[in-house]
Each structure stands twice: as structure tokens, then as C-alpha cells.
Write an enzyme that holds these catalytic residues in place. Structure first.
Site, PDB file in Angstrom:
ATOM      1  N   ASP A 108      26.035  40.638  73.658  1.00 22.92           N
ATOM      2  CA  ASP A 108      25.537  39.470  74.393  1.00 22.92           C
ATOM      3  C   ASP A 108      25.244  38.314  73.420  1.00 22.92           C
ATOM      4  O   ASP A 108      24.674  38.514  72.346  1.00 22.92           O
ATOM      5  CB  ASP A 108      24.260  39.850  75.157  1.00 22.92           C
ATOM      6  N   HIS A 117      28.492  43.023  85.531  1.00 29.06           N
ATOM      7  CA  HIS A 117      28.235  43.474  84.165  1.00 29.06           C
ATOM      8  C   HIS A 117      26.923  44.231  84.131  1.00 29.06           C
ATOM      9  O   HIS A 117      25.989  43.929  84.866  1.00 29.06           O
ATOM     10  CB  HIS A 117      28.193  42.292  83.187  1.00 29.06           C
ATOM     11  N   ASN A 141      21.937  42.603  86.975  1.00 31.76           N
ATOM     12  CA  ASN A 141      21.267  41.597  87.785  1.00 31.76           C
ATOM     13  C   ASN A 141      22.220  41.237  88.920  1.00 31.76           C
ATOM     14  O   ASN A 141      23.299  40.696  88.670  1.00 31.76           O
ATOM     15  CB  ASN A 141      20.931  40.368  86.928  1.00 31.76           C
ATOM     16  N   GLN A 161      21.111  36.811  87.884  1.00 30.73           N
ATOM     17  CA  GLN A 161      22.547  36.820  87.570  1.00 30.73           C
ATOM     18  C   GLN A 161      23.041  35.404  87.322  1.00 30.73           C
ATOM     19  O   GLN A 161      22.903  34.529  88.178  1.00 30.73           O
ATOM     20  CB  GLN A 161      23.358  37.459  88.711  1.00 30.73           C
ATOM     21  N   SER A 162      23.611  35.186  86.139  1.00 29.94           N
ATOM     22  CA  SER A 162      24.127  33.857  85.794  1.00 29.94           C
ATOM     23  C   SER A 162      25.644  33.853  85.640  1.00 29.94           C
ATOM     24  O   SER A 162      26.258  32.785  85.651  1.00 29.94           O
ATOM     25  CB  SER A 162      23.475  33.345  84.500  1.00 29.94           C
TER      26      SER A 162
HETATM   27  P1  AMP Z   1      23.248  37.657  83.737  1.00 33.31           P
HETATM   28  O1  AMP Z   1      22.268  36.535  83.532  1.00 33.31           O
HETATM   29  O2  AMP Z   1      22.644  38.956  84.160  1.00 33.31           O
HETATM   30  O3  AMP Z   1      24.394  37.223  84.632  1.00 33.31           O
HETATM   31  O4  AMP Z   1      23.867  37.977  82.316  1.00 33.31           O
HETATM   32  C1  AMP Z   1      24.848  37.187  81.754  1.00 33.31           C
HETATM   33  C2  AMP Z   1      24.767  37.401  80.271  1.00 33.31           C
HETATM   34  O5  AMP Z   1      25.977  36.950  79.700  1.00 33.31           O
HETATM   35  C3  AMP Z   1      23.636  36.642  79.574  1.00 33.31           C
HETATM   36  O6  AMP Z   1      22.783  37.570  78.925  1.00 33.31           O
HETATM   37  C4  AMP Z   1      24.368  35.735  78.586  1.00 33.31           C
HETATM   38  O7  AMP Z   1      23.682  35.621  77.370  1.00 33.31           O
HETATM   39  C5  AMP Z   1      25.696  36.445  78.424  1.00 33.31           C
HETATM   40  N1  AMP Z   1      26.836  35.630  78.085  1.00 33.31           N
HETATM   41  C6  AMP Z   1      27.278  34.516  78.706  1.00 33.31           C
HETATM   42  N2  AMP Z   1      28.406  34.061  78.133  1.00 33.31           N
HETATM   43  C7  AMP Z   1      28.698  34.927  77.143  1.00 33.31           C
HETATM   44  C8  AMP Z   1      29.734  35.015  76.160  1.00 33.31           C
HETATM   45  N3  AMP Z   1      30.714  34.107  76.116  1.00 33.31           N
HETATM   46  N4  AMP Z   1      29.711  36.042  75.276  1.00 33.31           N
HETATM   47  C9  AMP Z   1      28.721  36.950  75.321  1.00 33.31           C
HETATM   48  N5  AMP Z   1      27.707  36.937  76.216  1.00 33.31           N
HETATM   49  C10 AMP Z   1      27.688  35.927  77.100  1.00 33.31           C
END
Ligand code: AMP
Length: 113
Positions: free
Chosen positions: A30, A99, A86, A93-94
Site C-alpha cells: 500500500d 481489495h 472496506n 472504500q476509496s
Molecule cells: P480503501 O480506502 O479501502 O479503498 O483502500 C485503498 C487503498 O489503496 C489505500 O490504502 C491507498 O493507500 C491504496 N492505494 C491507492 N492507490 C495506490 C497505488 N497506486 N499503489 C498502492 N496503493 C494504493
């Protein structure tokens, strides 16, 4: 999915620190780690979130769990780690590509915030 960052990582179009991959799944570190060990375990095939999975995705979801256990071993946190997804914006979830966060390397509190 054209605009999905995790699809791009799975396709090798965007760089990531990949720690495990097989034909159906991928795991990478991450970008914004929330623990000393923080990897994301994803299916290569785009599924928006766990609630978007269908009955026909059961085998893939099983493979994701097996992949996560392998990743925990590779990253040497298999004795104590947390695997969490999430599901939906309200849960944090972003990125709209299913994942699992694999977190370890520190004491993990319960309940999570
Ligand atoms: P969520 O907020 O549960 O959707 O988790 C998304 C995760 O993806 C977050 O912890 C971000 O830090 C991670 N993330 C977003 N873009 C990237 C990327 N290009 N490489 C690695 N992690 C990422």
C-alpha cells in the site's frame, strides 16, 4: 475497467511494489501504509467491491483468501495479521476494485475504528 488504478496495476501499466502474483490474484504494498506491513490483495478481474461479487465468483474469492495467506507468509506476518475489506464509501472504500488490506507488524487493536 479503463479508469481503475488497480486494473492498471494488475495489467502492469502502473508501477507497484508487487509481493505476490498468480494468474488470478495480485498483491502489492500500500502506498500509504497503516502498519509496518500493509499489502493489498486483489483479484486481477475487476469487481467493484465484495457486495458486487456473484455466486460465480466463489472460486475467485477463495483464491483471494489463499493468496492472502501466502502473502502473510511471504511478508513474515503469518503469526499475527489482519485481513480487512472496506465495502462502500461509508466504510472507507476509496478505490472501487475489490481489495483486502493485509496489515501486520504492530499490535492491532480491536475493535477497529
Ligand atoms: P480503501 O480506502 O479501502 O479503498 O483502500 C485503498 C487503498 O489503496 C489505500 O490504502 C491507498 O493507500 C491504496 N492505494 C491507492 N492507490 C495506490 C497505488 N497506486 N499503489 C498502492 N496503493 C494504493
Amino acid at each position: 475497467m479503463a479508469d481503475c488504478i488497480f486494473c492498471k496495476i494488475a495489467a502492469g501499466e502502473v508501477n507497484a511494489k508487487v509481493v505476490y502474483e498468480d494468474e488470478d490474484t495480485l498483491a502489492f504494498i500500500d502506498l500509504n501504509p497503516q502498519a509496518p506491513t500493509h499489502a493489498l490483495v486483489i483479484p486481477r478481474r475487476h469487481i467493484d467491491r465484495l457486495t458486487a461479487a456473484q455466486d460465480g465468483d466463489a472460486a475467485l474469492l477463495g483464491k483471494l483468501q489463499i493468496a492472502a495467506a501466502k502473502v502473510a507468509k511471504i511478508l513474515k506476518v503469518d503469526g499475527a495479521f489482519r485481513l480487512v475489506t472496506n465495502n462502500g464509501k461509508g466504510a472507507g472504500q476509496s478505490v472501487d476494485h475489490l481489495h483486502y488490506h493485509l496489515l501486520g507488524g504492530r499490535k492491532l487493536l480491536w475493535p477497529p475504528g
